[in-house]
Design an enzyme around this catalytic site. Structure first.
Site, mmCIF file in Angstrom:
data_model
loop_
_atom_site.group_PDB
_atom_site.id
_atom_site.type_symbol
_atom_site.label_atom_id
_atom_site.label_comp_id
_atom_site.label_asym_id
_atom_site.label_seq_id
_atom_site.Cartn_x
_atom_site.Cartn_y
_atom_site.Cartn_z
ATOM 1 N N ILE A 66 0.840 -1.196 0.000
ATOM 2 C CA ILE A 66 0.000 0.000 0.000
ATOM 3 C C ILE A 66 0.877 1.249 0.000
ATOM 4 O O ILE A 66 1.736 1.410 0.863
ATOM 5 C CB ILE A 66 -0.943 0.011 1.223
ATOM 6 C CG1 ILE A 66 -1.735 -1.305 1.312
ATOM 7 C CG2 ILE A 66 -1.887 1.211 1.159
ATOM 8 C CD1 ILE A 66 -2.499 -1.495 2.615
ATOM 9 N N CYS A 67 0.639 2.111 -0.984
ATOM 10 C CA CYS A 67 1.282 3.428 -1.022
ATOM 11 C C CYS A 67 0.178 4.467 -1.231
ATOM 12 O O CYS A 67 -0.977 4.171 -0.929
ATOM 13 C CB CYS A 67 2.364 3.484 -2.111
ATOM 14 S SG CYS A 67 1.796 3.234 -3.803
ATOM 15 N N GLY A 68 0.485 5.621 -1.729
ATOM 16 C CA GLY A 68 -0.537 6.651 -1.910
ATOM 17 C C GLY A 68 -1.610 6.253 -2.909
ATOM 18 O O GLY A 68 -2.804 6.371 -2.644
ATOM 19 N N GLY A 110 -3.562 4.278 -0.299
ATOM 20 C CA GLY A 110 -4.035 4.817 0.968
ATOM 21 C C GLY A 110 -4.751 6.149 0.826
ATOM 22 O O GLY A 110 -5.539 6.527 1.690
#
Length: 159
Positions: A66-68, A110
């Site tokens: 999970i990243c931006g 996220g």
């Protein structure tokens, strides 16, 4: 007991913690590969590479990154042979990433995915198998396609 890894950068930390808590409550065995503390975040490319190498080593069959936006994790993970990271934004795409594409890493954003949606996506991704609930003809075509895609991949990685 199903074993997976989960990882995030700072932008995905909150969603990672929510998804991890949900999966732990379901008795998943989870290795958190970071970021472990919002104050000491790891960059997305370090976490994605670490997760991809765990898949390559056979330590895990599946993971969550999970990243931006989910895109950075997906791009870096997919630079590794045998790793298929799918950036998904819905329960439907998370399910189809497994059923149709046999993805082994769910990548989420996220900044995009609400906590309840993220847990539903992770659950569907982890509970779906390749060709699950597909017509016989489609499953057979996908099995053939999987072999062809692996051949394309080998040519790309072994020039």
């Amino acid at each position: 007991m199903k074993k997976i890894f989960i990882g995030s950068d700072k932008s995905g930390f909150s969603l990672k913690e929510t998804v991890k808590a949900d999966l732990l409550a379901q008795n998943y065995e989870i290795e958190d590969i970071g970021t472990l503390d919002e104050e000491k975040p790891f960059p997305f490319f370090e976490i994605a590479e670490k997760g991809a190498k765990l898949i390559q080593a056979g330590t895990y069959k599946q993971g969550i990154l999970i990243c931006g936006t989910g895109m950075g994790m997906s791009i870096v993970a997919n630079k590794h042979e045998g790793v298929y990271g799918a950036a998904c934004e819905s329960v439907y795409t998370a399910e189809k990433a497994r059923a149709i594409n046999d993805a082994n890493i769910l990548c989420m954003g996220g900044w995009i995915i609400a906590p309840i949606l993220g847990t539903e996506m992770a659950n569907r991704f982890l509970s779906t198998s390749f060709t699950q609930n597909l017509e016989d003809w489609r499953a057979k075509n996908l099995e053939k396609a999987k072999v062809i895609v692996r051949d394309i991949e080998k040519k790309s990685f072994h020039k």
